[in-house]
Design a protein around this motif. Structure first.
Motif, PDB file in Angstrom:
ATOM      1  N   GLU A 232      39.964  31.619  47.501  1.00 18.77           N
ATOM      2  CA  GLU A 232      39.986  32.721  47.254  1.00 18.77           C
ATOM      3  C   GLU A 232      40.893  33.033  45.804  1.00 18.77           C
ATOM      4  N   GLN A 233      40.473  33.010  44.735  1.00 15.84           N
ATOM      5  CA  GLN A 233      41.253  33.220  43.582  1.00 15.84           C
ATOM      6  C   GLN A 233      41.450  34.527  43.012  1.00 15.84           C
ATOM      7  N   ASP A 234      40.992  35.751  43.735  1.00 16.19           N
ATOM      8  CA  ASP A 234      41.414  36.912  43.168  1.00 16.19           C
ATOM      9  C   ASP A 234      41.338  37.838  44.757  1.00 16.19           C
ATOM     10  N   PRO A 235      42.256  37.321  45.382  1.00 18.04           N
ATOM     11  CA  PRO A 235      42.173  38.083  46.604  1.00 18.04           C
ATOM     12  C   PRO A 235      42.447  39.697  46.527  1.00 18.04           C
ATOM     13  N   LEU A 236      43.283  40.078  45.756  1.00 20.74           N
ATOM     14  CA  LEU A 236      43.381  41.589  45.486  1.00 20.74           C
ATOM     15  C   LEU A 236      41.860  42.189  45.234  1.00 20.74           C
ATOM     16  N   GLY A 237      41.378  41.564  43.949  1.00 17.74           N
ATOM     17  CA  GLY A 237      39.939  42.038  43.675  1.00 17.74           C
ATOM     18  C   GLY A 237      39.205  42.278  44.765  1.00 17.74           C
ATOM     19  N   LEU A 323      49.424  39.822  40.079  1.00 18.22           N
ATOM     20  CA  LEU A 323      49.443  39.243  38.676  1.00 18.22           C
ATOM     21  C   LEU A 323      48.025  38.657  38.302  1.00 18.22           C
ATOM     22  N   GLN A 324      47.561  38.057  38.994  1.00 14.96           N
ATOM     23  CA  GLN A 324      46.195  37.246  39.094  1.00 14.96           C
ATOM     24  C   GLN A 324      45.013  38.244  38.755  1.00 14.96           C
ATOM     25  N   HIS A 325      45.115  39.214  39.740  1.00 16.78           N
ATOM     26  CA  HIS A 325      44.121  40.613  39.482  1.00 16.78           C
ATOM     27  C   HIS A 325      44.048  41.176  38.072  1.00 16.78           C
ATOM     28  N   ALA A 326      45.559  41.361  37.709  1.00 18.20           N
ATOM     29  CA  ALA A 326      45.691  41.699  36.149  1.00 18.20           C
ATOM     30  C   ALA A 326      45.011  40.921  35.263  1.00 18.20           C
ATOM     31  N   VAL A 327      45.154  39.609  35.572  1.00 19.20           N
ATOM     32  CA  VAL A 327      44.323  38.772  34.514  1.00 19.20           C
ATOM     33  C   VAL A 327      42.939  38.901  34.720  1.00 19.20           C
ATOM     34  N   THR A 328      42.390  38.973  35.893  1.00 18.14           N
ATOM     35  CA  THR A 328      40.753  39.257  36.009  1.00 18.14           C
ATOM     36  C   THR A 328      40.519  40.587  35.349  1.00 18.14           C
ATOM     37  N   ARG A 331      43.933  42.530  31.502  1.00 19.30           N
ATOM     38  CA  ARG A 331      45.384  43.071  31.182  1.00 19.30           C
ATOM     39  C   ARG A 331      46.587  42.371  30.966  1.00 19.30           C
ATOM     40  N   LEU A 332      46.546  40.984  31.604  1.00 21.22           N
ATOM     41  CA  LEU A 332      47.492  39.778  31.570  1.00 21.22           C
ATOM     42  C   LEU A 332      46.789  38.863  31.041  1.00 21.22           C
ATOM     43  N   LYS A 333      47.492  37.686  30.555  1.00 22.45           N
ATOM     44  CA  LYS A 333      47.134  36.369  30.579  1.00 22.45           C
ATOM     45  C   LYS A 333      47.922  35.370  31.257  1.00 22.45           C
ATOM     46  N   ARG A 334      47.381  34.174  31.573  1.00 27.56           N
ATOM     47  CA  ARG A 334      48.217  33.365  32.270  1.00 27.56           C
ATOM     48  C   ARG A 334      48.371  31.956  31.630  1.00 27.56           C
ATOM     49  N   GLU A 335      49.503  31.599  31.460  1.00 30.53           N
ATOM     50  CA  GLU A 335      49.464  30.115  30.889  1.00 30.53           C
ATOM     51  C   GLU A 335      50.348  29.299  31.833  1.00 30.53           C
TER      52      GLU A 335
END
Ligand SMILES: [Zn+2]
Length: 347
Positions: A232-237, A323-328, A331-335
């Protein structure tokens, strides 16, 4: 899970949780069993549903002697000669499934559970060395930015884990939308995600009762953690979508039976509070990411109290989930940093 003062607006049926071991009739054929827990959350609510000539159990308590003693007392004093017919599990966290192996074996009964939760419970309960939870912890702490400390901290998950009786190999599958006949009544299975990957809630329209498990809790917000090495890679979504789905499927009139704290009315208000809570947390983490940061630096933004090592794991998982949900959401990007940590910055 974190304290949440907004729970005050809900209507509670009782003033306080009953002492451990108490059995309370909540509705015709529905009883509440208060089971003790040796954690800061000192109890879990279990439910006993009339099931024809007998009684079905919802969830178990953890695998320790105090739960077994409570169960023995229930069998001897609270069933009026009736038998336990079966065990129904909402999800595979140790306070919900920990005694499933003991109960099914002791009573000669079978277990109903969703497939994803069964798989998780079966694997973890069979992992005597604790390798699975160590590896999950290692991925969490590395991705979260703990660097050299990740290995050592992941190791402590083995010694502090809550033991589970081996989860039975055989089970009856619960699926979203199915009607489960318990005694004379049909209970609709409503799967929620985000707190656990395939968590089963149960809704009974004539009784107007919703057994919420950990999917919707009053007073505390259910833990929603991103585990980087799990599916599950966007659990908050997923969690937020599940709140919307429950709001559509279950009317506001129900009495909600949650696994922790008190039964309450005003489900839809609680769903709104939970959505608002996460929307605020999302705004806070996005604001804090003007310069790219790992999750460990966001933990104090989300949690304003001192955390022990166990709570630190939950807090890191929560921070990553936001953080990951904000990426989805874009709004944010992940590096990725050289040591494998994820850095989150403005998109
Ligand atoms: Zn849970």
């Amino acid at each position: 899970m974190s304290p949440d003062a907004s729970g005050l607006a809900l209507d509670y049926l009782y003033d306080a949780n009953p002492p451990a071991g108490t059995v309370t009739e909540i509705a015709p054929g529905v009883r509440w069993l208060a089971m003790p827990l040796p954690t800061s959350l000192n109890h879990i609510n279990l439910w006993l549903l009339d099931d024809g000539d007998g009684v079905a159990i919802i969830d178990t308590g953890i695998f320790w002697d105090a739960s077994k003693e409570v169960w023995q007392r229930v069998f001897a004093e609270h069933l009026g000669g009736k038998k336990i017919t079966r065990l129904i599990i909402t999800h595979a966290h140790p306070d919900h499934i920990g005694l499933a192996g003991w109960l099914t074996e002791t009573l000669g009964i079978e277990m109903w559970i969703s497939t994803t939760e069964w798989e998780m419970g079966y694997r973890i309960s069979g992992d005597e060395g604790g390798q699975i939870i160590r590896d999950s912890g290692l991925a969490l702490y590395r991705r979260g930015g703990l660097g050299a400390e990740a290995e050592q901290l992941a190791g402590t998950r083995i010694t502090t884990r809550i033991p589970m009786a081996r989860v039975p190999e055989h089970y009856h599958r619960l699926q979203d939308g199915m009607e489960l006949k318990i005694g004379a009544r049909n209970w609709r299975v409503i799967v929620g995600r985000g707190h656990a990957p395939e968590h089963c809630c149960l809704y009974q329209p004539e009784l107007d009762i919703f057994i919420a498990g950990d999917q919707v809790l009053p007073k505390i917000t259910p833990n929603v953690s991103l585990w980087p090495n799990r599916s599950e890679q966007d659990p908050l979504g997923n969690f937020l979508a599940s709140l919307d789905k429950i709001g559509r499927a279950v009317p506001d009139s129900v009495l909600v039976l949650p696994s922790h704290n008190l039964p309450f009315h005003r489900l839809h208000a609680r769903l709104r509070q939970l959505r608002d809570h996460h929307a605020d947390r999302l705004d806070e983490v996005v604001r804090a990411c003007d310069t790219p940061r790992p999750a460990i630096e966001l933990v104090p933004v989300l949690f304003h109290r001192k955390l022990d090592q166990r709570q630190m794991g939950f807090a890191m998982g929560e921070a990553l989930a936001h953080l990951q949900h904000a990426v989805t959401q874009g709004r944010l990007k992940r590096e990725e940093r050289a040591d494998g940590a994820w850095l989150f910055g403005r998109a």
